[in-house]
Design a protein around this motif. Structure first.
Motif, PDB file in Angstrom:
ATOM      1  N   ASP A 176       0.831  -1.206   0.000  1.00 24.30           N
ATOM      2  CA  ASP A 176       0.000   0.000   0.000  1.00 24.30           C
ATOM      3  C   ASP A 176       0.865   1.255   0.000  1.00 24.30           C
ATOM      4  N   TRP A 177       1.205   1.695  -1.203  1.00 28.31           N
ATOM      5  CA  TRP A 177       1.895   2.970  -1.352  1.00 28.31           C
ATOM      6  C   TRP A 177       0.960   3.889  -2.115  1.00 28.31           C
ATOM      7  N   GLY A 178       0.245   4.711  -1.408  1.00 26.23           N
ATOM      8  CA  GLY A 178      -0.813   5.521  -2.008  1.00 26.23           C
ATOM      9  C   GLY A 178      -0.348   6.548  -3.010  1.00 26.23           C
ATOM     10  N   ASP A 179       0.952   6.894  -3.028  1.00 23.20           N
ATOM     11  CA  ASP A 179       1.435   7.929  -3.929  1.00 23.20           C
ATOM     12  C   ASP A 179       1.772   7.412  -5.318  1.00 23.20           C
ATOM     13  N   ILE A 180       1.651   6.120  -5.558  1.00 24.70           N
ATOM     14  CA  ILE A 180       1.908   5.591  -6.903  1.00 24.70           C
ATOM     15  C   ILE A 180       0.744   5.987  -7.808  1.00 24.70           C
ATOM     16  N   ASP A 181       1.048   6.700  -8.885  1.00 22.26           N
ATOM     17  CA  ASP A 181      -0.043   7.122  -9.767  1.00 22.26           C
ATOM     18  C   ASP A 181       0.024   6.477 -11.147  1.00 22.26           C
ATOM     19  N   LEU A 182       1.029   5.626 -11.397  1.00 18.43           N
ATOM     20  CA  LEU A 182       1.074   4.906 -12.666  1.00 18.43           C
ATOM     21  C   LEU A 182       1.771   3.563 -12.466  1.00 18.43           C
ATOM     22  N   VAL A 183       1.155   2.511 -13.010  1.00 19.64           N
ATOM     23  CA  VAL A 183       1.769   1.184 -13.029  1.00 19.64           C
ATOM     24  C   VAL A 183       2.060   0.823 -14.476  1.00 19.64           C
ATOM     25  N   VAL A 184       3.258   0.297 -14.713  1.00 22.58           N
ATOM     26  CA  VAL A 184       3.660  -0.148 -16.048  1.00 22.58           C
ATOM     27  C   VAL A 184       3.925  -1.643 -15.994  1.00 22.58           C
ATOM     28  N   GLN A 185       3.372  -2.398 -16.932  1.00 22.20           N
ATOM     29  CA  GLN A 185       3.638  -3.834 -17.072  1.00 22.20           C
ATOM     30  C   GLN A 185       4.515  -4.023 -18.300  1.00 22.20           C
ATOM     31  N   MET A 186       5.779  -4.429 -18.073  1.00 24.24           N
ATOM     32  CA  MET A 186       6.684  -4.719 -19.181  1.00 24.24           C
ATOM     33  C   MET A 186       6.441  -6.144 -19.661  1.00 24.24           C
ATOM     34  N   GLY A 187       6.145  -6.304 -20.932  1.00 28.50           N
ATOM     35  CA  GLY A 187       5.880  -7.625 -21.476  1.00 28.50           C
ATOM     36  C   GLY A 187       4.450  -8.047 -21.210  1.00 28.50           C
ATOM     37  N   ALA A 188       4.147  -9.262 -21.616  1.00 22.73           N
ATOM     38  CA  ALA A 188       2.779  -9.759 -21.515  1.00 22.73           C
ATOM     39  C   ALA A 188       2.394 -10.022 -20.062  1.00 22.73           C
ATOM     40  N   PRO A 189       1.147  -9.737 -19.666  1.00 19.80           N
ATOM     41  CA  PRO A 189       0.713  -9.925 -18.275  1.00 19.80           C
ATOM     42  C   PRO A 189       0.441 -11.369 -17.898  1.00 19.80           C
ATOM     43  N   LYS A 190       0.150 -12.249 -18.892  1.00 22.26           N
ATOM     44  CA  LYS A 190      -0.073 -13.684 -18.690  1.00 22.26           C
ATOM     45  C   LYS A 190      -1.393 -14.040 -18.018  1.00 22.26           C
TER      46      LYS A 190
END
Length: 819
Positions: free
Chosen positions: A332-346
Motif C-alpha cells: 500500500d503505497w498511495g502515492d503511486i499514480d502509474l503502473v507499467v507492465q513490461m511484457g505480456a501480463p499472462k
C-alpha cells in the motif's frame, strides 16, 4: 426484507474513522458481524477497498477498552501473507490506527529475515498480532511450546490468498491451519483477495466443512466488497517504429517510459523475471539524464537492499521502481499514480493485482500502461485489457496436496512432540488439500519419514522418527528437530551465491550456474550497480564497483504461465476480422497478409503450417497453450519424427506457437499428435529426461530426505544434485512406487509440463486440425522463427542479429506475390 443494522463500533474506533473523514464500508461492517457470529469468512473486494483493515477490524475492537475489551495476554491474531514485503507494509499501516486510537496492541513480524534472538523471544513472549509467512508459521508449529503459544489464538487472517493457496505453499498453510484449529478449536479463519475467479473453491479451501463438536457445519462465508472505480488501462505503442516482431524486453519503449516517469509523481514498473528487472533498470539508468531517483526490487536482492527501497517508496522518495512479483501483492503505497507492465501480463487477475498498486483507493481509478515486447504480446495485452475492462478474472485450479509437503508437516509435528497416528490423520483430513488421505496413505508417508522407505531403510541417516511400543510416534533423536528447522521450506530455488563487497556489505544472490561462468576481473550488472569480480570464495562472490558492465545475471525460475482464459481471448481476436480495425496499422497488416497467404487459427482449432526454408523443412503448430505445454510437445514430436525417419533438427517455442524443423517434410502432422503419445513417448521421455530428476530433487528437499543445510555448512547445488541423483537411481531400480517418485511424477506432469492442457490439445488435434502447406514462412510464424539459434539467450536479451533476422523473415513472410 430489511437488512440487519450494521454492528456498532467502539466509540474510540468510530471516532478515528470520523477524524479521517472515512466511513466504515459495508464489507468492513460485514466482516465484523461475521467475527461476532463466530463465522469463518472470505472477503473478495477491489484493491483500495480497505480489505486489510476489514480483516483486522475485529481484532482492533477486541482491544478497545470502551467495548469492555480486556488486556489480552499472548498471541491473539495471526496474519499470514505470501510475501515478506507485504507483512512489513501491513505492519506499517496497522501501527497507524493502533497508535492513533491508543489501543494496547503489540505488533511484530516473523520471517526468514527475523533475527534468531527475536524469534526465540517471540516464542516465549509473543506479541498480540504476529505477521508471518506460511513457512515461518510451519516452523513455529514445530516447537514443543507451540501448543501453549497458540492456545489462545482467536483469529487467522490470510491476505492475498489467491497468490499461494493453489500451490505447495497453500498445502503447507492448509496443514498448519488444521493444526491451529486443533490447538484452538474456537479459532476464526479469515481470507482476503481482490482477484478471485472462483470464490467457492477458496471458501472450501479456507474452511472445508469444519465441525466444532456440536454437529454444526462451519464452512467459510463469502463477503463481497463494494465496487470501486474502473481501472484505466492503455497499451503503449512505438511512436515512429513498428511493433517488434520478436523479443520480450520492450527495450524499444524505454525512451517513452522515461518520459512517463517524468510526467508522473511515482511510477511502479513490473517485469515478469528478475533478469528483466535488472535489464530495464539499467536501460532506464542510461536514459536518466535528469538523475531521477529510480530503484530496483526483486527477491534475489539482500534484505537490506529490499528494505531500503521499500522504506524509500513508503516515504515518497522514489520517482520510479522496477520490480518483479516481489511487490505485486497488496503493498500500500498511495502515492503511486502509474503502473507499467513490461511484457505480456499472462493473466487478467495478475494484471488487475498489479494495476491496483496505483492509487490504491477504492474511489480512484488506477492507471496502467502495458508495454508489449512483440506482436503476439500486443494481442495478449489487448486481450488482458479487454478482460480487465469487462471485470473478467482468471486463476489456477486447486489440486490434491503434495506428498512431499505432507512429509515435511509430519516431521514438524514430531518436532513439536510425540503424536498419535489416528489423531494426526483426523487433523490432516480436515484440510481440503489432504481430505483424500486415508490410513494407508498416511502410513506410507510415516514409513518414509521413519526410514526413507524400504529401499533406504539400511541407512541410519534417513531414520528421523520412531514408533514406540505404545504406538506413539516421536523423534528418533533430539538433534532431528534442529536439522528439520534448518532445512524446512517449500521454495526450492537454484543454489545461490551471495554477492558482497570486501567490507562484508551484501547486495543479494545470483545463481550458482551464473557464478560458475565468472572469473576475477569479469564485470556484471546487479542490484542497480556495475560490479567487478575480485574473487569467488566458498559461497560468496566478492566484488567491487566497476565503471561499466554488460552482463546481467539470469535466473532459472519457472515462467509465468499464460492462462487458458487469455489464450482463448487471443484466439477469438485473431478470428474476429471486424475487430482488427482497432489495432495499429502494422499489426493489422500482419494479420491481413496471414489471412491472405494462409488462414487464421480459429478458437478450438489447431492450425499447423509447413514450409521450406534454407534447405530445411519447418512445421509450426499454433497451440496457444503456453510455453510449458509447447516445450513438452516439441520434445514429444521430435521423438516421433526420429522414429519415423523424418530427421528432426530441433524446435523452439513461445506461449502461442511451436516451430519444429527437420531434413524431411512433414506431409501429415496428425499421426505425430495422436493422444497415445502421452502414454508411450511421454512416459518414456519424462523418465529418461532431466525433468523427472529435477522434480525429484525438489520433492527430496521439501520432504527433508536431502538436507541443504548443516550446522556451519551449506551444501552446494552440485552436491544436492549429486545426492538426489544417487537416491533417485536407487529408488527407480528397487522401489519405483516410492512416495517421492510418486510426488515427483505429480510435479513433472502438473507443474512443469502443463500435461492437462497438452492432453486437451492432442484430443482436439484429432478433430480440429487444419494443415496448410506454404512455399515460404507465414507472417504468423515470424515471431517464433526469430528465436531459432537464440534459445539460450536469457529472456529479454536483444541484439542486432535478432533484429536483422526478424526483418529478413518479415520481408519473406509479408511479400504477397510468389517467391
Amino acid at each position: 426484507m430489511s437488512q440487519p443494522a450494521p454492528p456498532t463500533l467502539p466509540p474510540e474506533i468510530q471516532a478515528w474513522f470520523d477524524a479521517r473523514g472515512w466511513r466504515v464500508r459495508r464489507h468492513q461492517h460485514d466482516m465484523l458481524s461475521k467475527a461476532r457470529e463466530g463465522r469463518h469468512a472470505l472477503l473478495v473486494a477491489d484493491t483500495g477497498a480497505g480489505k486489510t483493515l476489514a480483516g483486522f477490524l475485529p481484532t482492533l475492537c477486541d482491544f478497545a477498552s470502551s467495548a469492555g475489551g480486556a488486556v489480552h495476554d499472548g498471541l491473539h491474531t495471526l496474519y499470514v501473507s505470501p510475501l515478506k514485503a507485504l507483512a512489513q507494509d501491513v505492519k506499517r499501516n496497522l501501527l497507524t490506527p493502533i497508535e492513533e486510537i491508543g489501543l494496547p496492541i503489540k505488533v511484530e513480524t516473523r520471517s526468514g529475515d527475523t533475527p534468531s534472538n527475536r524469534k526465540k523471544r517471540q516464542r516465549e513472549r509473543p506479541p498480540h498480532v504476529l505477521l508471518t509467512t506460511p513457512e515461518s508459521l510451519s516452523l513455529l508449529l514445530s516447537y514443543p511450546e507451540s501448543a501453549d503459544l497458540f492456545a489462545g489464538l482467536k483469529r487467522v487472517v490470510i491476505d492475498e490468498v489467491h497468490a499461494f493457496a493453489t500451490g505447495k505453499r497453500g498445502d503447507l498453510l492448509a496443514l498448519a491451519l488444521a493444526r491451529l484449529q486443533a490447538i484452538s478449536p474456537e479459532l476464526q479463519r479469515v481470507a482476503l483477495s481482490a482477484t478471485l475467479a472462483n470464490p467457492l473453491s477458496f471458501q472450501e479451501w479456507l474452511c472445508p466443512q469444519l465441525d466444532d463438536g456440536t454437529g454444526e457445519i462451519r464452512a467459510a462465508d463469502l463477503v463481497l466488497g463494494e465496487t470501486g472505480a474502473a481501472p484505466e488501462v492503455e497499451i503503449l505503442l512505438p511512436i515512429e517504429e513498428r511493433v517488434p516482431w520478436g523479443g520480450h524486453a520492450g527495450r524499444w519503449a524505454v525512451g517513452q517510459l522515461y518520459e512517463a516517469i517524468k510526467a508522473n509523481r511515482t511510477t511502479l514498473i513490473f517485469t515478469n523475471t528478475r533478469f528483466l528487472a535488472e535489464f530495464i533498470f539499467q536501460c532506464l539508468w542510461e536514459e536518466n539524464e535528469d538523475h531521477l531517483p529510480i530503484g530496483v526490487h526483486h527477491g534475489s536482492l539482500s534484505t537490506e537492499a529490499r528494505r531500503k527501497v521499500e522504506d524509500a517508496m513508503a516515504r515518497g522518495e522514489l520517482r520510479a521502481l522496477v520490480a518483479t512479483a516481489s511487490l505485486d501483492l497488496g503493498v500500500d503505497w498511495g502515492d503511486i499514480d502509474l503502473v507499467v507492465q513490461m511484457g505480456a501480463p499472462k493473466g487478467s487477475s495478475r494484471l488487475l493485482q498489479r494495476i491496483g498498486r496505483a492509487g490504491h483507493r477504492l474511489d480512484t481509478a488506477s492507471r496502467a500502461v502495458l508495454v508489449p515486447g512483440n506482436r503476439f504480446e500486443f494481442l495478449e495485452a489487448m486481450a488482458a485489457k479487454d478482460a480487465v475492462d469487462e471485470g473478467q478474472r482468471d486463476g489456477e485450479e486447486f489440486r490434491a496436496g503434495g506428498l512431499d509437503v505432507l512429509a515435511q508437516h509430519v516431521m514438524a509435528c514430531a518436532c513439536a512432540g510425540p503424536f498419535n497416528e489416528d489423531d494426526l490423520l483426523s487433523e490432516i483430513r480436515s484440510s481440503l488439500a489432504y481430505s483424500w488421505v486415508d490410513k494407508t496413505g498416511l502410513q506410507r508417508v510415516l514409513s518414509f519419514v521413519e526410514s526413507g522407505g524400504y529401499a533406504l531403510r539400511a541407512y541410519d541417516k534417513f531414520r528421523r522418527i520412531v514408533r514406540g511400543k505404545d504406538g506413539v510416534w516421536r523423534l528418533s533423536h533430539p538433534d532431528q528437530a534442529q536439522r528439520h528447522r534448518m532445512n524446512a521450506g517449500i521454495i526450492v530455488d537454484s543454489e545461490m551465491l551471495m554477492v558482497r563487497f570486501k567490507n562484508g556489505r551484501k547486495l543479494g544472490k545470483v545463481e550458482e550456474r551464473f557464478a560458475a561462468q565468472l572469473s576475477a576481473g569479469d564485470t556484471f550488472f546487479f542490484a542497480g550497480m556495475s560490479l567487478e569480480v575480485e574473487v569467488i570464495k566458498d559461497m560468496d562472490v566478492v566484488v567491487r564497483a566497476a565503471k561499466k558492465s554488460a552482463t546481467i545475471p539470469s535466473y532459472g525460475g519457472l515462467r509465468l504461465p499464460l492462462t487458458t482464459h487469455l489464450s482463448g481471448r487471443v484466439q477469438e481476436m485473431l478470428s474476429d476480422r471486424a475487430g482488427w480495425g482497432r489495432f495499429p496499422d502494422d499489426v493489422r497488416e500482419w494479420l491481413e497478409v496471414q489471412d491472405y497467404r494462409s488462414i487464421m487459427p480459429a478458437p478450438g482449432q489447431l492450425l499447423v503450417e509447413s514450409f521450406p526454408r534454407a534447405g530445411k523443412h519447418y512445421t509450426t503448430y499454433y497451440t496457444f497453450e503456453g510455453w510449458n505445454a509447447n516445450q513438452s510437445l516439441g520434445m514429444l514430436i521430435t521423438r516421433r519424427m526420429e522414429d519415423r525417419g523424418l530427421m528432426p533438427g530441433g524446435f523452439v517455442a513461445n506461449d502461442y506457437c511451436l516451430a519444429v524443423w527437420g531434413l524431411k517434410p512433414v506431409d501429415d502432422p496428425k499421426p505425430l499428435l495422436s493422444p497415445d503419445i502421452l502414454t508411450h513417448e511421454f512416459t518414456e521421455w519424462v523418465t529418461e529426461s532431466h525433468l523427472l530428476r529435477r522434480a525429484f530433487r525438489e520433492v527430496a528437499v521439501i520432504s527433508g530426505l536431502v538436507e541443504r543445510q548443516h550446522p556451519g555448512k551449506r551444501k552446494t547445488g552440485k552436491q544436492v544434485t549429486f545426492s538426489t541423483d544417487l537416491i533417485y537411481d536407487v529408488l527407480k531400480k528397487y522401489e519405483p512406487d516410492h512416495v517421492l517418485i510418486e510426488a515427483a511424477w505429480a510435479d513433472a506432469r502438473a507443474r512443469m509440463t502443463d500435461v492437462g492442457r497438452l492432453a486437451d490439445l492432442l484430443e482436439r488435434s484429432q478433430r480440429e486440425l487444419v494443415h496448410i502447406e506454404l512455399d515460404r514462412v507465414s507472417p504468423l510464424a515470424v515471431p517464433v522463427m526469430t528465436m531459432i539459434g537464440r534459445e539460450a539467450v536469457p529472456q529479454g536479451g536483444v541484439d542486432d542479429e535478432l533484429l536483422i533476422e526478424a526483418e529478413t523473415l518479415a520481408g519473406e513472410a509479408m511479400r504477397i506475390g510468389p517467391e
